[in-house]
Write a protein that holds these residues in place. Structure first.
Motif, short mmCIF file in Angstrom:
data_model
loop_
_atom_site.label_atom_id
_atom_site.label_comp_id
_atom_site.label_asym_id
_atom_site.label_seq_id
_atom_site.Cartn_x
_atom_site.Cartn_y
_atom_site.Cartn_z
N ILE A 1 0.80 -1.23 0.00
CA ILE A 1 0.00 0.00 0.00
C ILE A 1 0.83 1.28 0.00
N TYR A 2 2.07 1.24 0.49
CA TYR A 2 2.79 2.52 0.59
C TYR A 2 3.85 2.72 -0.47
N GLY B 1 1.08 4.72 -2.52
CA GLY B 1 -0.21 4.09 -2.84
C GLY B 1 -0.72 4.37 -4.23
N ALA C 1 -1.71 -1.90 -6.29
CA ALA C 1 -1.55 -1.77 -4.84
C ALA C 1 -2.47 -2.73 -4.11
N SER D 1 -4.65 -2.55 -1.49
CA SER D 1 -5.22 -1.44 -0.73
C SER D 1 -6.26 -1.89 0.29
N PRO E 1 -2.08 6.73 -0.20
CA PRO E 1 -1.53 5.85 0.85
C PRO E 1 -2.56 5.49 1.91
#
Ligand code: NAP
Ligand code: MG
Length: 490
Positions: A285-286, A290, A295, A297, A398
């Motif tokens: 996710i980062y 993001g 991603a 998420s 993010p």
């Protein structure tokens, strides 16, 4: 060294677009400035192509299909791509700094992008002379065989989150198959796609094979996709723009590859290696703050390990220092002020409409010296219901949402419970459970016990609203050649 000097590259980044091997201004002289998202400072500029300019690029690209490029042997074509990979590696440091400055991403990630981009050219270089057809047994009275022909002029509409890698991902297989390319980079991040033309020139690519029409999507992008001489459009970006592109391409029956992002789950079952699951979730996710189509998420976590996962994730996220990409900060800025607004609206909506708990982050940031930058804190939203907007829609920032399950039996239904289907990850030591998940999940790529497992050779693309068609690996090549079958009566 003063910060502004540290946050720059020793190079003039006022570039021109690339049509038929020439470096040109737009026919009406219009230019676009590009900023460093960490500081808001203008760092370079490039032309805003008009529809006429795009028409000229497609014409040049069409002419180049029949010229020197066509007469080169496939092996020689492959050598050009292999040389491009080597030159890009030679230039990787400089190109990575420019990518970081233009997009905001941390330097280690931009360096990774340059290596990935070089790897695309290298991988497809090896395929240029291996796109061979079949012979078809029709009995003693016939000889029948297939030829793989390049589809023609291909359009590549590029997003701002992976500027050079997305360009290389589409252009390298297109060139390996003998096509030519017209690239429309995102107006926010056009520099490296433009500079790639110099690398391809040096590698010996004939003029007109790689063209770049920098400009706005609404004008240059729309004109490119609508051009009747475009045979295939490779698009990565939002669902809405992708839907419009598919409709426009239908008018002249061009094929399309659509990579439209996702809302990919990372499932963590109670028997998982939690060290690996924490590392994987953070990366999922980062990375690039993001702004990654694939991603992870949505964390889908079994209740038995939920509290421990949250504790460990929050501790790690709280320690992530935002900063300038060129200082290789743990997390860089988002690409634009607009993107920060989109992300902040989603998080505010989760607080207001769903009364959701923001465990960490959930606010804009302004690191010292970067008060005009576009920063948003890495964020975790806990225990989100499946129908919350932050669970159903791609945020592209993010923001991790967490969904809790009571037993592993629930994992597939929760994983599949969005309109997207790009990637899916699972952490478990139960191989049967992992394989059943892999079989049943709606996704083009499944990662087991490592989020973002794979790379250039692994086919990539989506299901449902994430789009269709495959990029990367051998699967990508079929978008760029068509099969002709020749049959002789003896
Ligand atoms: P976007 O509109 O889909 O932009 C992607 C590319 O399409 C850019 O090069 C854009 O040019 C171009 N474009 C825009 N309108 C066009 C048109 N009518 N015809 C042809 N090309 C056109 O995405 P965005 O507005 O930058 O971002 C919005 C959201 O899309 C993000 O928040 C995210 O959710 C999603 N997104 C997904 C990905 C992904 O990797 N799947 C990447 C980026 C964004 P300009 O940028 O110059 O307008
Ligand atoms: Mg920029």
């Amino acid at each position: 060294m003063p910060k502004t000097e540290r946050w720059s590259v020793a190079e003039n980044l006022d570039l021109k677009m690339v049509i038929g091997g020439k470096r040109l201004e737009a026919s009406n002289g219009a230019r676009i400035e590009t900023e460093d998202p960490a500081t808001g400072r203008v760092i370079g500029s490039f032309p805003a192509a008009t529809a006429d300019d795009v028409g000229r690029a497609v014409e040049n690209s069409r002419a180049a299909l029949k010229g020197e490029w066509r007469s080169m042997t496939p092996t020689a074509r492959g050598r050009v791509l292999a040389r491009a990979a080597a030159i890009l590696r030679r230039e990787a440091d400089r190109m990575a700094r420019i990518e970081t400055l233009d997009s905001g991403k941390p330097l280690r990630e931009a360096r990774g992008d340059m290596e990935t981009s070089a790897s695309y050219f290298e991988y497809y270089a090896g395929m240029a002379d291996k796109l061979q057809g079949d012979s078809i047994p029709l009995g003693p009275d016939y000889m029948s065989f297939t030829l793989h022909e390049p589809v023609g002029v291909t359009a590549h509409v590029i997003p701002w989150n992976f500027p050079l890698t997305t360009t290389a991902r589409g252009v390298a297989p297109a060139l390996a198959a003998g096509c030519t390319a017209v690239v429309k980079p995102a107006a926010l991040t056009s520099l490296t796609s433009l500079l790639m033309a110099d690398i391809l020139d040096e590698a010996g690519l004939p003029a007109g094979v790689y063209n770049v029409v920098s400009g706005h999507g609404s004008e240059a992008g729309a004109a490119l996709v609508a051009h009747p001489d475009i045979a295939h459009v490779t698009f990565t970006g939002s669902v809405r723009t992708g839907q419009g592109i598919m409709k426009t391409a239908a008018d002249h029956v061009a094929s399309v590859t659509l990579e439209l992002g996702g809302k990919s789950p990372v499932a963590v079952l109670a028997d998982a290696d939690l060290d690996a699951a924490v590392e994987g979730t953070l990366k999922a996710i980062y990375m690039n703050a993001g702004q990654v189509c694939s991603a992870g998420s949505r964390l889908v976590v079994e209740r038995k390990v939920h509290a421990e996962m949250m504790e460990r994730l929050v501790a790690r996220v709280s320690a992530m220092q935002p900063g300038h990409g060129l200082d290789d900060a743990a997390i860089g800025p988002l690409v634009s002020a607009d993107q920060v607004r989109i992300v902040a609206d989603y998080v505010d909506d989760a607080r207001r409409a769903n009364s959701l708990k923001v465990l960490v982050g959930g606010r804009r940031l302004a690191p010292a010296g970067m008060e005009k930058g576009h920063f948003y804190a890495p964020t975790i939203i806990d225990d989100a219901p499946a129908d919350a907007r932050v669970v159903q829609e791609e945020i592209f920032g993010p923001v991790l949402t967490v969904q809790i399950i009571d037993s592993p039996e629930e994992v597939v239904a929760i994983a599949n419970g969005t309109p997207f289907g790009l990637c899916a990850g699972i952490y478990t030591r139960d191989i049967s459970r992992a394989m059943a998940f892999a079989r049943d999940v709606d996704a083009g790529q499944v990662f087991i016990n490592q989020y973002f497992a794979g790379g250039v050779p692994t086919p990539f693309g989506g299901t449902k609203l994430s789009g269709f068609g495959r990029e990367k690996g051998l699967a990508a090549l079929s978008s760029y050649y068509r099969v002709k079958c020749i049959t002789t009566r003896l």
